[in-house]
Design an enzyme around this catalytic site. Structure first.
Site, PDB file in Angstrom:
ATOM      1  N   CYS A  37      -8.223  -8.174 -28.251  1.00  0.00           N
ATOM      2  CA  CYS A  37      -8.415  -6.746 -28.025  1.00  0.00           C
ATOM      3  C   CYS A  37      -7.139  -6.210 -27.406  1.00  0.00           C
ATOM      4  O   CYS A  37      -6.772  -6.611 -26.296  1.00  0.00           O
ATOM      5  CB  CYS A  37      -9.614  -6.521 -27.098  1.00  0.00           C
ATOM      6  SG  CYS A  37      -9.931  -4.795 -26.701  1.00  0.00           S
TER       7      CYS A  37
ATOM      8  N   CYS B  70     -13.452  10.361 -21.435  1.00  0.00           N
ATOM      9  CA  CYS B  70     -14.885  10.069 -21.580  1.00  0.00           C
ATOM     10  C   CYS B  70     -15.442   9.608 -20.231  1.00  0.00           C
ATOM     11  O   CYS B  70     -14.890   8.682 -19.623  1.00  0.00           O
ATOM     12  CB  CYS B  70     -15.112   8.994 -22.634  1.00  0.00           C
ATOM     13  SG  CYS B  70     -14.494   9.459 -24.278  1.00  0.00           S
TER      14      CYS B  70
ATOM     15  N   GLU C  30      -3.945  -3.821 -20.164  1.00  0.00           N
ATOM     16  CA  GLU C  30      -4.677  -5.076 -20.271  1.00  0.00           C
ATOM     17  C   GLU C  30      -4.954  -5.409 -21.729  1.00  0.00           C
ATOM     18  O   GLU C  30      -5.033  -4.518 -22.582  1.00  0.00           O
ATOM     19  CB  GLU C  30      -6.004  -4.994 -19.495  1.00  0.00           C
ATOM     20  CG  GLU C  30      -5.801  -4.870 -17.993  1.00  0.00           C
ATOM     21  CD  GLU C  30      -7.108  -4.746 -17.215  1.00  0.00           C
ATOM     22  OE1 GLU C  30      -7.157  -5.239 -16.074  1.00  0.00           O
ATOM     23  OE2 GLU C  30      -8.080  -4.146 -17.739  1.00  0.00           O
TER      24      GLU C  30
ATOM     25  N   CYS D  91      -5.611   6.606 -20.887  1.00  0.00           N
ATOM     26  CA  CYS D  91      -6.191   7.278 -22.055  1.00  0.00           C
ATOM     27  C   CYS D  91      -6.413   8.738 -21.701  1.00  0.00           C
ATOM     28  O   CYS D  91      -6.791   9.063 -20.573  1.00  0.00           O
ATOM     29  CB  CYS D  91      -7.511   6.625 -22.451  1.00  0.00           C
ATOM     30  SG  CYS D  91      -8.260   7.318 -23.952  1.00  0.00           S
TER      31      CYS D  91
END
Length: 416
Positions: free
Chosen positions: A152, A163, A139, A159
């Protein structure tokens, strides 16, 4: 820490309720020692098609000659792509008609297929869902602000930093994106802007508008895909028609704290803005909140950030997602100010970000009074601090919300 990161509420030695990180609705991947697993290497998958934007200007000329065309055709192709934002051979009338489609198709293969776009009510923010050649989904978010247009961009599909509060990392790392796949997000955004598809401005002619600012804060850890991200950055700042002709100062590269790569970035001699996603000033919490802290501690990351400032003269941004009762305590604001001021004055700016909850998340943003007190303490300590204006919450396009959902995957399958 338990394997499912069960929350513990307690009163810390510095006062205030302390909530420990945990996940909900997904299971965090753990390594053999029971710690959150980190994935730095990209899984082996079929490589994306090689694109004109993957080459340097010199390599483009060599490639054209290799294909039996005069070298000057490289500049013509680059002009169409980087200046007119087109890959359509029908629009490239300065190229010989015979063989044009084959040439353009070979050097400008389709990299991103738009699956879905969502826009805010005013239309000044658009979230694009793209399908890559191998079905991976990424995205990007296009935002109009007064005086600038920001994109962005994603640098990885998924990823590997794991996290617990970030939606993107829930599925792990699918693969690194190529430099051209990164650049194509900008080209497609510029095309949408020129077509008047980005709202928020009362004018009919958008032909002179384009993306002015890039933030590498979409899917992925940019510095874990270092070489391709840097090739993309160099192409973004190269003068048109060799590149997109953007200002390096309008490009922000963020990281959760890959210290060796931060030092490498400082030596690049490209004055991009550097942003460190810190989110906690103490190792005890940051070990759980940002798993890469098990490799490089808070002080190591801050030392590398300070080194970036010393080498480039560019003020560093510290990103800090404010999470209720987890990292928003007044004593943590004081500790953050102390650590930053120990490394000098005038080198850093703090951007607290009210947390953007993800679907099924138990995490929530700080109370306004707590947020204001956190900011006040930093500013009073002489650390410039500004709450960051995030866009796209209502379309799940804000920081930490970018993730390919099951609905997205279904839409992508249907679009094939």
């Amino acid at each position: 820490m338990t394997s499912d990161m069960t929350p513990v509420r307690k009163t810390g030695s510095n006062g205030g309720v302390q909530v420990r990180p945990r996940t909900e609705g997904w299971q965090q991947k753990l390594d053999s020692e029971g710690r959150p697993a980190l994935q730095f290497a990209s899984p082996k998958r079929g490589k994306p098609p090689v694109h004109l934007a993957d080459f340097t200007p010199e390599e483009r000329v060599a490639k054209l000659k290799e294909l039996g065309f005069p070298g000057f055709r490289a500049k013509q192709l680059a002009t169409h792509y980087f200046t007119h934002y087109t890959s359509d051979p029908a629009e490239m009338t300065d190229l010989p008609k015979e063989g044009r489609e084959e040439l353009v198709g070979g050097l400008m293969p389709n990299l991103l297929t738009e699956v879905r776009r969502l826009a805010t009510d005013r239309g000044d923010t658009i979230k694009f869902l793209w399908r890559l050649h191998d079905g991976a989904l990424v995205e990007s978010v296009l935002m109009r602000y007064p005086g600038r247009i920001t994109l962005c961009v994603s640098s990885q599909a998924g990823c590997g930093m794991n996290c617990p509060f970030c939606a993107t990392g829930q599925a792990g790392l699918t693969r690194n994106m190529s430099a051209a796949e990164i650049i194509e997000q900008v080209v497609r955004a510029n095309r949408a802007i020129a077509a008047g598809e980005l709202g928020g401005k009362k004018k009919d002619d958008h032909s002179m508008e384009r993306v002015s600012n890039i933030v590498f804060m979409g899917m992925g850890e940019p510095l874990a895909n270092y070489s391709r991200v840097m090739h993309a950055v160099r192409t973004m700042v190269a003068p048109q028609p060799e590149g997109l002709g953007m200002s390096a100062r309008g490009i922000t590269v963020s990281t959760v704290g890959l210290v060796p790569a931060i030092k490498k970035l400082a030596a690049e001699d490209i004055p991009v803005t550097f942003a460190l996603s810190l989110h906690a000033p103490d190792d005890e919490l940051r070990d759980e909140l940002i798993p890469v802290n098990s490799r490089w501690k808070v002080d190591e990351a801050l030392d590398a950030a300070r080194e970036y400032y010393e080498k480039t003269g560019r003020r560093v941004s510290i990103e800090y997602a404010l999470i209720k009762d987890m990292n928003d305590h007044a004593w943590r604001a004081d500790l953050l100010a102390k650590k930053l001021n120990e490394r000098g004055r005038g080198w850093v700016h703090v951007n607290p970000i009210p947390l953007n909850p993800t679907p099924e998340s138990v995490w929530t943003s700080s109370e306004l009074s707590v947020q204001n007190e956190f900011v006040r303490r930093l500013n009073d300590a002489g650390v410039p601090t500004t709450i960051r204006d995030t866009r796209g919450k209502d379309i799940d396009g804000a920081c930490g919300q970018l993730v390919a959902t099951e609905d997205d995957k279904a839409a992508a399958a249907a679009a094939v």
